[in-house]
Structure formats: structure tokens, C-alpha cells
Design a protein around this motif. Structure first.
Motif, short mmCIF file in Angstrom:
data_model
loop_
_atom_site.label_atom_id
_atom_site.label_comp_id
_atom_site.label_asym_id
_atom_site.label_seq_id
_atom_site.Cartn_x
_atom_site.Cartn_y
_atom_site.Cartn_z
N ILE A 184 15.51 -1.66 -3.17
CA ILE A 184 14.26 -2.35 -3.44
C ILE A 184 13.28 -1.37 -4.08
N ASP A 185 12.86 -1.68 -5.28
CA ASP A 185 11.87 -0.87 -5.98
C ASP A 185 10.56 -0.91 -5.19
N GLU A 186 9.95 0.25 -4.99
CA GLU A 186 8.73 0.28 -4.17
C GLU A 186 7.62 -0.60 -4.73
N CYS A 187 7.65 -0.86 -6.05
CA CYS A 187 6.63 -1.73 -6.63
C CYS A 187 6.79 -3.17 -6.17
N ALA A 188 7.96 -3.52 -5.64
CA ALA A 188 8.23 -4.90 -5.22
C ALA A 188 8.43 -5.03 -3.72
N GLN A 189 8.24 -3.95 -2.97
CA GLN A 189 8.64 -3.96 -1.55
C GLN A 189 7.80 -4.91 -0.69
N ASP A 190 6.60 -5.27 -1.15
CA ASP A 190 5.76 -6.18 -0.36
C ASP A 190 5.90 -7.64 -0.79
N SER A 191 6.75 -7.91 -1.73
CA SER A 191 6.94 -9.29 -2.20
C SER A 191 7.65 -10.11 -1.13
#
Length: 347
Positions: free
Chosen positions: A14-21
Motif C-alpha cells: 500500500i502506497d503511503e499516499c493511499a494508506q488512509d483511503s
């Protein structure tokens, strides 16, 4: 969530830019210790033409990230030498977790992991900019070009957001195209009758022999019946038709089962197409599936669009067989050719 999901993939990045999606959070929930948060793309995976083993491995690794390009585009059928049906695609991921022997992605994928785009809201905003300009046009949009529309949907739940969006644009049609039987996750959604659920379908023998990791013929039919019961229109794509000595008996069974379970009013369209693939795909198919596969042992010829296909007369015979069997039942069945050369349409 079914226990099978935790064993379906070896690794989830999981790319950290998307981890809160929302999507990433669901992957965390399902796959637990198999999930690794990283910055950017996985560093230990090289891009480029894949070997047969790398392509197989690409179906066992997932990368969840945000997509920065254009999600919405014209169907690849829109090329010189092919007849086009004015179809658009909305890409929400890249690569398929199923493993059909004939899959065109084998000559197309250059990254050995399956990618899921987490920023669906950006995709919908892009789609909205087109939809508001063309809201009165009869546009058809599919999500199954480079990833199966529904095989991961019990995790992503993108179907629910898409149905809600398309309710705002009743002149547009949304198509989920799948070889899975995952439909339960959206059957309770309110819809305007413009979300079509489609199955690429072949006779049971072809599914068992060539469409690895997909839902069985019986499960696809059952899922389609569930959709009809909730008012969702259907389409079936008898594509690719694959020649084998008993092809007439096999495709007669397929058509007869559809006729037995559905009525013309349930199915907005049938598309029919035959086996086709890029010449460079032949070697990787042979490496991965051997010469026992019906697609690797097929006699094919290069057509005007560069793809290898059956002889045109054989294709016409196969198409006519299916068309005639449907039309003998009812003239109301709607049938068209998919990714075929214009001369085939004219016969």
C-alpha cells in the motif's frame, strides 16, 4: 468476508499516499500481516517485459496506490480496421487476478503486480466533467478493460459508488464486465436501470480448461439470475469463441442454457467474438499453458489489424451458428460482433 480472500494473494503493498483511503483500510482488514506500507512503487520489483513466471506472480501481489493519469478513455476497439460500438472505459486498476489462457494482458502487462487505484473520487470527478457535457448522449461506460470489474469488488466496493454516480445520469449506461460471481455486495443498491451487469461467458468445458480461477458456468448463470431479480439489466459476451472438435455441441448448450434461464427483455445485448491475440503473445501462452491448451494449438492467421485469428470463414460459421440458434428462439435477441473486422460484420 470469505476466508478464501486471505489466501488469494501473497503480498499487499500500500502506497503511503493511499494508506488512509477506504480501500486501503479494507485491505488492511482482510490481509493483515501480508500488508506492507511503502513509499511509491515496490522497490524490489523491476518493470519491463515479463517472463511467464513473472506474469503468473503478478496475479499474487497487489499494489494499492493513487492514479495520477486519465481514468476515462475511448475503448481500444476504436482503431482503424475494426468496427466500433462507441464504448468508453473507466480504468480503476490494472491486471486481473484470474488467469485465462488467452488473456491479452499477457502481451501487455509490464509490471509484476496487480494495481488497485485508491482515488476513485478523482475518477468520478473526471467522469463528471464528461458526463455533464454529454449527459443527454447515450454513452456506455465499462470498467472491465484491464481489470475484471467485480473480482475484487467485495473488497473495494467500487460498484456501490459507481451505481450511485450513474443514478445522476440516466441516459448513460454503466457496465460491470466480469467472469466472477461477486454481485451480492451491490444488489441492495437503488439504481435507475442503467447499470448493466455483463458476463464474458463460454461453455463449461472451455471455462474449466482455459479460464482458470474464474467462476464456473453455473455460478455465473446463478449470479446473473440474482441481478435480474433486482432489476439489473444483463449482457452476455460469448467471447472469445474457441474452436474445438465439439464446438457446435458446446456452444449450443451455452445458448440453450441462456434461453432457458432468461428472456430477451432481461438481456440488453449479446456480443460475439472469436479467439484473437497479438503474435508476440503466442510464446508466453505456450510457456504458461503448454500445447494441451486449445488456444496455443489453434491454427491462426494474421489479420489486417495485426492480430492472429481463425480463418475468416471459420469465424463466420461460428458466429452464424450462435446467431441462428438465438434468433430461432426469438428475433428479439440483440446481437453484435465484438472486436471484429468490418468484413465479418458485413456477412
Amino acid at each position: 468476508m470469505e476466508p478464501i480472500w486471505s489466501n488469494k494473494f501473497d503480498k499487499v503493498y500500500i502506497d503511503e499516499c493511499a494508506q488512509d483511503s477506504d480501500v486501503a483500510l479494507r485491505f488492511f482488514e482482510v490481509f493483515g500481516e501480508k500488508v506492507e506500507v511503502i513509499k511509491g512503487e515496490p522497490k524490489d520489483i523491476e518493470k519491463g517485459p515479463l517472463s511467464s513466471s513473472q506474469f503468473t506472480q503478478s496475479k499474487k501481489q497487489i499494489f494499492v496506490t493513487n492514479f495520477k493519469g486519465s481514468f476515462f478513455k475511448k475503448c481500444p476497439g476504436y482503431h482503424k480496421g475494426l468496427a466500433c460500438c462507441n464504448y468508453f472505459v473507466l480504468n480503476l486498476g490494472f491486471q486481473c487476478d484470474m488467469d485465462c489462457s488467452y488473456c491479452y494482458l499477457q502481451s501487455f502487462i509490464n509490471s509484476n503486480y496487480l494495481t488497485v487505484y485508491a482515488n476513485i473520487d478523482d475518477a468520478l470527478n473526471e467522469l463528471r466533467s464528461f458526463a455533464e457535457a454529454l449527459k443527454d448522449s447515450p454513452v456506455r461506460v465499462g470498467t472491465g478493460e484491464v481489470i475484471d470489474s467485480l473480482s475484487l469488488d467485495p473488497i473495494t466496493l467500487y460498484s456501490r459508488k459507481l451505481i450511485e454516480f450513474f443514478n445522476e445520469f440516466p441516459h448513460w449506461k454503466l457496465e460491470f464486465k466480469t467472469k466472477s460471481d461477486y454481485v451480492d455486495q451491490f444488489l441492495d443498491c437503488d439504481h435507475k436501470g442503467n447499470t448493466m451487469v455483463s458476463w464474458s461467458i463460454n461453455p463449461p468445458m472451455i471455462i474449466d480448461k482455459e479460464e482458470h480461477g474464474t467462476a464456473s458456468f453455473e455460478k455465473r448463470i446463478l449470479a446473473a439470475k440474482k441481478c435480474v431479480s433486482k432489476g439489473f439489466p444483463l449482457s452476455f459476451h460469448i467471447d472469445p469463441m474457441i474452436w474445438h472438435p465439439e464446438w457446435k455441441e458446446s456452444y449450443a448448450y451455452l445458448v440453450d442454457e441462456i434461453i432457458k434461464n432468461f428472456q430477451p427483455k432481461d438481456i440488453l445485448m449479446f456480443s460475439i467474438g472469436a479467439l484473437r491475440f497479438q503474435p508476440q503473445q503466442k510464446n508466453i501462452m505456450r510457456e504458461r499453458f503448454g500445447m494441451d491448451s486449445l488456444v496455443t494449438s489453434a491454427e491462426t492467421f494474421q489479420s489486417k489489424d495485426g492480430k492472429l485469428r481463425y480463418d475468416q470463414k471459420l469465424r463466420e460459421e461460428m458466429f452464424q451458428f450462435v446467431r441462428q440458434r438465438l434468433k430461432e428462439n426469438s428475433p428479439e435477441w440483440k446481437i453484435f460482433m465484438c472486436m471484429e473486422t468490418p468484413e465479418t460484420w458485413n456477412n
